[in-house]
Design a protein around this motif. Structure first.
Motif, PDB file in Angstrom:
ATOM      1  N   SER A   1       0.850  -1.178  -0.033  1.00 20.69           N
ATOM      2  CA  SER A   1      -0.008  -0.089  -0.042  1.00 20.69           C
ATOM      3  C   SER A   1       0.853   1.106   0.173  1.00 20.69           C
ATOM      4  CB  SER A   1      -0.764  -0.046   1.082  1.00 20.69           C
ATOM      5  OG  SER A   1      -0.059   0.067   2.444  1.00 20.69           O
ATOM      6  N   LYS A   2       2.263   1.109  -0.192  1.00 24.37           N
ATOM      7  CA  LYS A   2       2.998   2.312  -0.165  1.00 24.37           C
ATOM      8  C   LYS A   2       2.763   3.279  -1.499  1.00 24.37           C
ATOM      9  CE  LYS A   2       6.582   0.214   2.891  1.00 24.37           C
ATOM     10  NZ  LYS A   2       7.934  -0.164   2.858  1.00 24.37           N
ATOM     11  N   ASP A   3       3.295   4.313  -1.471  1.00 21.09           N
ATOM     12  CA  ASP A   3       3.240   5.216  -2.514  1.00 21.09           C
ATOM     13  C   ASP A   3       4.195   5.152  -3.551  1.00 21.09           C
ATOM     14  OD1 ASP A   3       0.844   6.408  -1.427  1.00 21.09           O
ATOM     15  OD2 ASP A   3       1.800   7.789  -0.083  1.00 21.09           O
ATOM     16  N   SER A   4       4.994   4.145  -3.563  1.00 21.84           N
ATOM     17  CA  SER A   4       6.082   4.001  -4.329  1.00 21.84           C
ATOM     18  C   SER A   4       5.741   3.687  -5.595  1.00 21.84           C
ATOM     19  CB  SER A   4       7.250   2.801  -3.978  1.00 21.84           C
ATOM     20  OG  SER A   4       6.577   1.566  -4.096  1.00 21.84           O
ATOM     21  N   PRO A   5       6.103   3.977  -6.812  1.00 21.16           N
ATOM     22  CA  PRO A   5       5.754   3.813  -8.274  1.00 21.16           C
ATOM     23  C   PRO A   5       5.208   2.420  -8.329  1.00 21.16           C
ATOM     24  CG  PRO A   5       7.571   5.286  -8.282  1.00 21.16           C
ATOM     25  CD  PRO A   5       7.240   4.809  -7.020  1.00 21.16           C
ATOM     26  N   GLU A   6       6.333   1.374  -7.931  1.00 16.68           N
ATOM     27  CA  GLU A   6       6.265   0.023  -7.986  1.00 16.68           C
ATOM     28  C   GLU A   6       5.243  -0.589  -7.230  1.00 16.68           C
ATOM     29  OE1 GLU A   6      10.456   1.420  -8.194  1.00 16.68           O
ATOM     30  OE2 GLU A   6       8.953   1.583  -6.622  1.00 16.68           O
ATOM     31  N   GLU A   7       4.738  -0.161  -6.143  1.00 16.05           N
ATOM     32  CA  GLU A   7       3.461  -0.771  -5.574  1.00 16.05           C
ATOM     33  C   GLU A   7       2.435  -0.157  -6.162  1.00 16.05           C
ATOM     34  OE1 GLU A   7       3.609  -0.946  -1.196  1.00 16.05           O
ATOM     35  OE2 GLU A   7       6.116  -1.607  -1.115  1.00 16.05           O
ATOM     36  N   LYS A   8       2.377   1.004  -6.412  1.00 16.68           N
ATOM     37  CA  LYS A   8       1.042   1.752  -7.273  1.00 16.68           C
ATOM     38  C   LYS A   8       0.875   0.882  -8.444  1.00 16.68           C
ATOM     39  CE  LYS A   8      -1.032   5.651  -8.826  1.00 16.68           C
ATOM     40  NZ  LYS A   8      -1.539   5.336  -9.969  1.00 16.68           N
ATOM     41  N   SER A   9       1.926   0.515  -9.266  1.00 15.52           N
ATOM     42  CA  SER A   9       1.653  -0.201 -10.481  1.00 15.52           C
ATOM     43  C   SER A   9       1.285  -1.769 -10.014  1.00 15.52           C
ATOM     44  CB  SER A   9       3.231  -0.172 -11.203  1.00 15.52           C
ATOM     45  OG  SER A   9       2.909  -0.964 -12.261  1.00 15.52           O
ATOM     46  N   LEU A  10       1.536  -2.205  -9.013  1.00 15.60           N
ATOM     47  CA  LEU A  10       1.143  -3.714  -8.768  1.00 15.60           C
ATOM     48  C   LEU A  10      -0.370  -3.479  -8.386  1.00 15.60           C
ATOM     49  CD1 LEU A  10       1.470  -6.583  -8.061  1.00 15.60           C
ATOM     50  CD2 LEU A  10       1.987  -5.932  -5.773  1.00 15.60           C
ATOM     51  N   ARG A  11      -0.898  -2.402  -7.597  1.00 19.00           N
ATOM     52  CA  ARG A  11      -2.092  -2.414  -7.265  1.00 19.00           C
ATOM     53  C   ARG A  11      -3.052  -2.024  -8.464  1.00 19.00           C
ATOM     54  NH1 ARG A  11       0.234   0.783  -3.320  1.00 19.00           N
ATOM     55  NH2 ARG A  11      -0.469   2.891  -4.245  1.00 19.00           N
ATOM     56  N   ASP A  12      -2.631  -1.091  -9.389  1.00 15.03           N
ATOM     57  CA  ASP A  12      -3.263  -1.214 -10.738  1.00 15.03           C
ATOM     58  C   ASP A  12      -3.528  -2.538 -11.380  1.00 15.03           C
ATOM     59  OD1 ASP A  12      -3.423   1.817 -10.028  1.00 15.03           O
ATOM     60  OD2 ASP A  12      -1.828   2.135 -11.238  1.00 15.03           O
ATOM     61  N   ALA A  13      -2.189  -2.888 -11.605  1.00 20.37           N
ATOM     62  CA  ALA A  13      -2.320  -4.389 -12.501  1.00 20.37           C
ATOM     63  C   ALA A  13      -3.499  -5.293 -11.672  1.00 20.37           C
ATOM     64  CB  ALA A  13      -1.025  -5.203 -12.477  1.00 20.37           C
ATOM     65  N   VAL A  14      -3.196  -5.543 -10.274  1.00 11.49           N
ATOM     66  CA  VAL A  14      -4.529  -6.218  -9.738  1.00 11.49           C
ATOM     67  C   VAL A  14      -5.641  -5.869 -10.012  1.00 11.49           C
ATOM     68  CG1 VAL A  14      -4.957  -6.991  -7.442  1.00 11.49           C
ATOM     69  CG2 VAL A  14      -2.643  -6.973  -7.779  1.00 11.49           C
ATOM     70  N   ASN A  15      -5.943  -4.597  -9.823  1.00 14.11           N
ATOM     71  CA  ASN A  15      -7.435  -3.938 -10.088  1.00 14.11           C
ATOM     72  C   ASN A  15      -7.777  -4.445 -11.553  1.00 14.11           C
ATOM     73  OD1 ASN A  15      -7.839  -3.168  -7.867  1.00 14.11           O
ATOM     74  ND2 ASN A  15      -6.752  -0.733  -8.205  1.00 14.11           N
ATOM     75  N   GLY A  16      -6.904  -4.140 -12.571  1.00 15.08           N
ATOM     76  CA  GLY A  16      -6.947  -4.720 -13.779  1.00 15.08           C
ATOM     77  C   GLY A  16      -7.713  -6.071 -14.012  1.00 15.08           C
ATOM     78  N   LEU A  17      -6.840  -7.062 -13.453  1.00 15.20           N
ATOM     79  CA  LEU A  17      -7.393  -8.585 -13.516  1.00 15.20           C
ATOM     80  C   LEU A  17      -8.750  -8.832 -12.583  1.00 15.20           C
ATOM     81  CD1 LEU A  17      -4.054 -10.412 -12.747  1.00 15.20           C
ATOM     82  CD2 LEU A  17      -5.242 -10.180 -15.183  1.00 15.20           C
ATOM     83  N   TRP A  18      -8.814  -7.994 -11.672  1.00 13.65           N
ATOM     84  CA  TRP A  18     -10.111  -8.323 -10.596  1.00 13.65           C
ATOM     85  C   TRP A  18     -11.331  -7.633 -11.443  1.00 13.65           C
ATOM     86  CZ3 TRP A  18     -13.239  -9.621  -7.556  1.00 13.65           C
ATOM     87  CH2 TRP A  18     -14.123  -8.557  -6.546  1.00 13.65           C
ATOM     88  N   LYS A  19     -11.163  -6.622 -12.181  1.00 16.66           N
ATOM     89  CA  LYS A  19     -12.306  -5.979 -12.790  1.00 16.66           C
ATOM     90  C   LYS A  19     -12.757  -6.710 -14.119  1.00 16.66           C
ATOM     91  CE  LYS A  19     -11.373  -1.219 -11.117  1.00 16.66           C
ATOM     92  NZ  LYS A  19     -11.260   0.059 -11.507  1.00 16.66           N
ATOM     93  N   ARG A  20     -11.902  -7.428 -14.714  1.00 23.51           N
ATOM     94  CA  ARG A  20     -12.241  -8.026 -16.062  1.00 23.51           C
ATOM     95  C   ARG A  20     -12.790  -9.354 -15.773  1.00 23.51           C
ATOM     96  NH1 ARG A  20      -6.400 -10.093 -18.892  1.00 23.51           N
ATOM     97  NH2 ARG A  20      -6.335 -12.110 -17.694  1.00 23.51           N
ATOM     98  N   VAL A  21     -13.037  -9.847 -14.563  1.00 21.51           N
ATOM     99  CA  VAL A  21     -13.674 -11.067 -14.317  1.00 21.51           C
ATOM    100  C   VAL A  21     -15.207 -11.063 -14.743  1.00 21.51           C
ATOM    101  CG1 VAL A  21     -14.049 -13.146 -12.808  1.00 21.51           C
ATOM    102  CG2 VAL A  21     -11.787 -11.999 -12.780  1.00 21.51           C
TER     103      VAL A  21
END
Length: 728
Positions: free
Chosen positions: A422-442
């Motif tokens: 949940s940190k504000d680093s670009p790497e962790e934000k990118s991971l959260r966005d990627a997870v959201n993408g998989l989550w939303k497409r099901v």
């Protein structure tokens, strides 16, 4: 060319057997994990012939071996008025060796009886299921036949007729040859299929033993393995005086460390290792390292067990996709979607306990996201398995199939990881966005039954989706998936799915004949329910009501009320939804899930204690296969130990008893093995991701509630939980 092997004869006590391990798929026999007899063998004889056996199994010996710590004892009498047969069963591996035409079958053979001649040695045959090869004499494949030394038997597979390339070997069979009415004593070790011309780079550099540590009587050894292709094994030596070193184990090259269970506290032990090539020639030794053992507290022992299970997921993954690799020894990188979900949750525990860095797990998850975003799917649902290198599905039985349950396990774990990173680093934000993408497409709404739009199917196939799938319902398989589907931000199932899908016992009748009360949860649902889940009476064909078709019940087993489920399936499956969902305080109008978990554990344990499991200890329980009609019960240590999250004293006592009594054969650098059969002296060679994760997650939840808290933090799911579960 076949030759006599001059190899150190191992002289060992049973206590040195603690280092038995997984091995390569092409190895039929390496070591028996339990002393006494080898359960993966079958002895048969008739007439005046005879073979020494223990419950129709070959005996093992700890005092004479080619590779430590034991070998098979074959003692036989061949009579003209009888016959005998001994089969080594090749069913130990997740992925079996597939026959390659140019390979060779090698066997290490020790002839102890001085009167044994080449012609009185057994014959040999290979089986592939119902298909059998011709029978061969062993003698032509041994050079320099002699007694009281290890001989190398090397048989080209081309010598076996009717052998099918690309198929697995089910049995290696030894049988009666020339009859002489005399008793012969042989020892058999290291039965394996090898390439005709394996790598033979000379091992001139010394092995590297990088670290030796201990907790309790467990000594952990770690090594640094070079990329030399001719290294086949790591061989481990132990000494108590730094002078007399005895070989105690071998390890395959895909393992990075191991445990050795020693006998005493407050004593120094010394270790060294060597690399071993395909001809069993050893490299120069590593430097010697010493360790002093000391007793462990209950907390230290708990951490040892928990983190060993986490280590299973740290080591076993595909470097390309980042996903869990069920079998590192398999030449193909076949990765598992469901088991990757278990791996993710376990890796988060590893970060919290400082056995793997946050950055390392973040990088692995990022690699997963890259792979999964490109992986073939149906409506966001993945196949059960993929080729980790090619990125294409691997279908069982060549049937195109997409696994709803496996995808649910993965997505759920990714959402937990999203909350953790949940940190504000670009790497962790990118991971959260990627997870959201998989989550939303099901698209959960496209994964429902044709007969009931509120019931999910467990899998989907473009070829024949109705014949190959079943409705998903019930606690073990369904609860986590329905909570996820009802929480989807894009394609959610209606809240009515909790009753009409998760809680349905049978397929519904025509939905037009069903009348449900208006719900406070979802006023817009076509099929609605009330928050207190007081189910109305519904007549089906004039006799059956909705209430009768729900999974909820009012049964008592072994003095405990069980409001949901029975005791006929493995409790590992019962634990599944509660790895992430904290059952305490969860009441849906029918079931208090916290009370259910407690009662279920107590009833399951009481039942197991009354069964004849081969143990007199009440803390040894956890039948893996309670519905077995023959009573061949397997005890899964993960079941009793994982109770710690719900009944702490029961779980802690189970852990201590399994460790104290059976760590020598059950506990390894990956945690406890899958099962032990105390009545038949058999133990699994294997580990299962679901077992290892259940232990690690349950123990961490008992200690800190880590996974429970992260799951409850998921906003989409938390909103659903607040709708469904009410205060009792």
């Amino acid at each position: 060319m076949s030759k006599k092997i001059l190899f150190i004869i191992g002289l060992s006590l049973s206590s040195a057997m603690s280092l038995s391990a997984q091995t390569y798929p092409e190895v039929v026999f390496e070591n028996s994990l339990l002393s006494g007899n080898y359960a993966k063998s079958l002895v048969e004889y008739s007439g005046d012939s005879w073979v020494q056996n223990v419950k129709k199994n070959l005996p093992t010996t700890d005092s004479l071996f080619f590779t430590p710590g034991n070998s098979l004892s074959l003692r036989y009498l061949s009579s003209r008025a009888g016959t005998w047969r001994v089969a080594l069963l090749n069913d130990r591996h997740k992925v079996n060796y597939q026959v390659v035409a140019n390979d060779v079958l090698t066997i290490k053979l020790y002839v102890q009886s001085a009167h044994t001649k080449e012609k009185t040695l057994p014959k040999i045959q290979l089986l592939q299921g119902a298909s059998a090869t011709n029978v061969l004499d062993l003698a032509p494949f041994i050079d320099d036949f002699d007694h009281d030394t290890w001989l190398n038997v090397e048989i080209p597979l081309s010598k076996f007729s009717n052998l099918k390339a690309g198929e697995s070997i089910s049995e290696v069979v030894f049988s009666q040859n020339t009859s002489d009415e005399m008793t012969h004593q042989l020892f058999i070790d290291q039965v394996e299929f090898l390439p005709k011309n394996p790598p033979r780079v000379k091992l001139s550099s010394g092995a590297i033993l990088s670290q030796v540590t201990s907790i309790d009587k467990q000594v952990e050894l770690q090594w640094q393995l070079p990329l030399t292709p001719s290294i086949r094994y790591i061989k481990i030596y132990r000494s108590t005086d730094n002078v007399d070193f005895k070989p105690i184990a071998i390890r395959p090259v895909f393992m990075q460390k191991c445990y050795d269970l020693v006998e005493e506290f407050n004593k120094k032990y010394y270790y060294k290792i060597a690399w071993v090539d395909y001809d069993y020639v050893e490299s120069p030794f590593s430097t010697v390292k010493e360790i002093l053992t000391k007793p462990a507290t209950d907390l230290e022992l708990s951490n040892l067990v928990k983190l060993a299970n986490v280590n299973y997921f740290i080591e076993n993954y595909d470097i390309n996709s980042g996903l869990f690799l069920p079998n590192k020894a398999n030449k193909k990188a076949i990765v598992s979607i469901e088991e990757s979900g278990y791996a993710i949750l376990s890796l988060l525990i590893g970060v919290e306990n400082n056995v793997i860095s946050r950055q390392a797990v973040l990088m692995r998850l990022t690699r997963m996201m890259k792979f999964l975003n490109k992986a073939q799917n149906h409506e966001g649902v993945f196949s059960s398995f993929y080729d980790g290198r090619e990125g294409v599905p691997v279908y069982l039985n060549n049937v195109q199939m997409y696994d709803v349950k496996a995808t649910s396990t993965l997505i759920e774990a990714l959402l937990v990881a999203r909350e953790y990173f949940s940190k504000d680093s670009p790497e962790e934000k990118s991971l959260r966005d990627a997870v959201n993408g998989l989550w939303k497409r099901v698209n959960w709404t496209k994964l429902t039954s044709t007969s009931n739009p509120h019931a999910l199917v467990d899998q989907w196939s473009a070829i024949d989706s109705t014949a190959q799938s079943k409705n998903l319902n019930g606690l073990n398989d369904g609860l986590s998936t329905y909570l996820l589907a009802m929480s989807s931000p894009t394609f959610p199932l209606s809240d009515a799915s909790y009753i009409a899908g998760y809680a349905r016992k049978v397929a519904p009748v025509d939905s037009n004949s069903i009348v449900y009360p208006v719900s406070k949860i979802d006023q817009d649902a076509k099929i609605e329910l009330r928050t207190d889940f007081t189910t109305p009476q519904l007549m089906m064909n004039g006799t059956v009501s909705v209430e009768d078709s729900l999974i909820f019940q009012d049964h008592t087993f072994y003095g405990k009320k069980i409001a949901l489920g029975d005791l006929n399936s493995s409790m590992i499956d019962f634990y599944r939804p509660f790895l992430t969902l904290d059952p305490r305080g969860k009441y849906d109008g029918h079931v208090d899930y916290g009370q259910l978990a407690s009662n279920y554990i107590l009833a399951y344990k009481r039942r197991d204690n009354e069964l004849n499991l081969g143990s007199t200890y009440t803390d040894i329980w956890g039948v893996q296969n309670p519905a077995d009609p023959h009573g061949h019960y397997l005890i899964n240590p993960a079941i009793g130990i994982s109770a710690v999250a719900f009944e702490q004293e029961i779980g802690q006592k189970s852990l201590r008893k399994f460790y104290d009594q059976y760590a020598q054969v059950l506990f390894t650098q990956y945690g406890f093995r899958s099962w032990i059969d105390l009545k038949n002296n058999d133990v699994s060679d294997d580990f299962k991701a679901k077992n290892q994760a259940t232990v690690a997650i349950s123990m961490e939840n008992a200690k800190s509630g880590l996974i429970w808290k992260l799951y409850n933090q998921i906003p989409e799911i938390n909103a659903t939980l607040k709708k469904i579960y009410i205060k009792k």
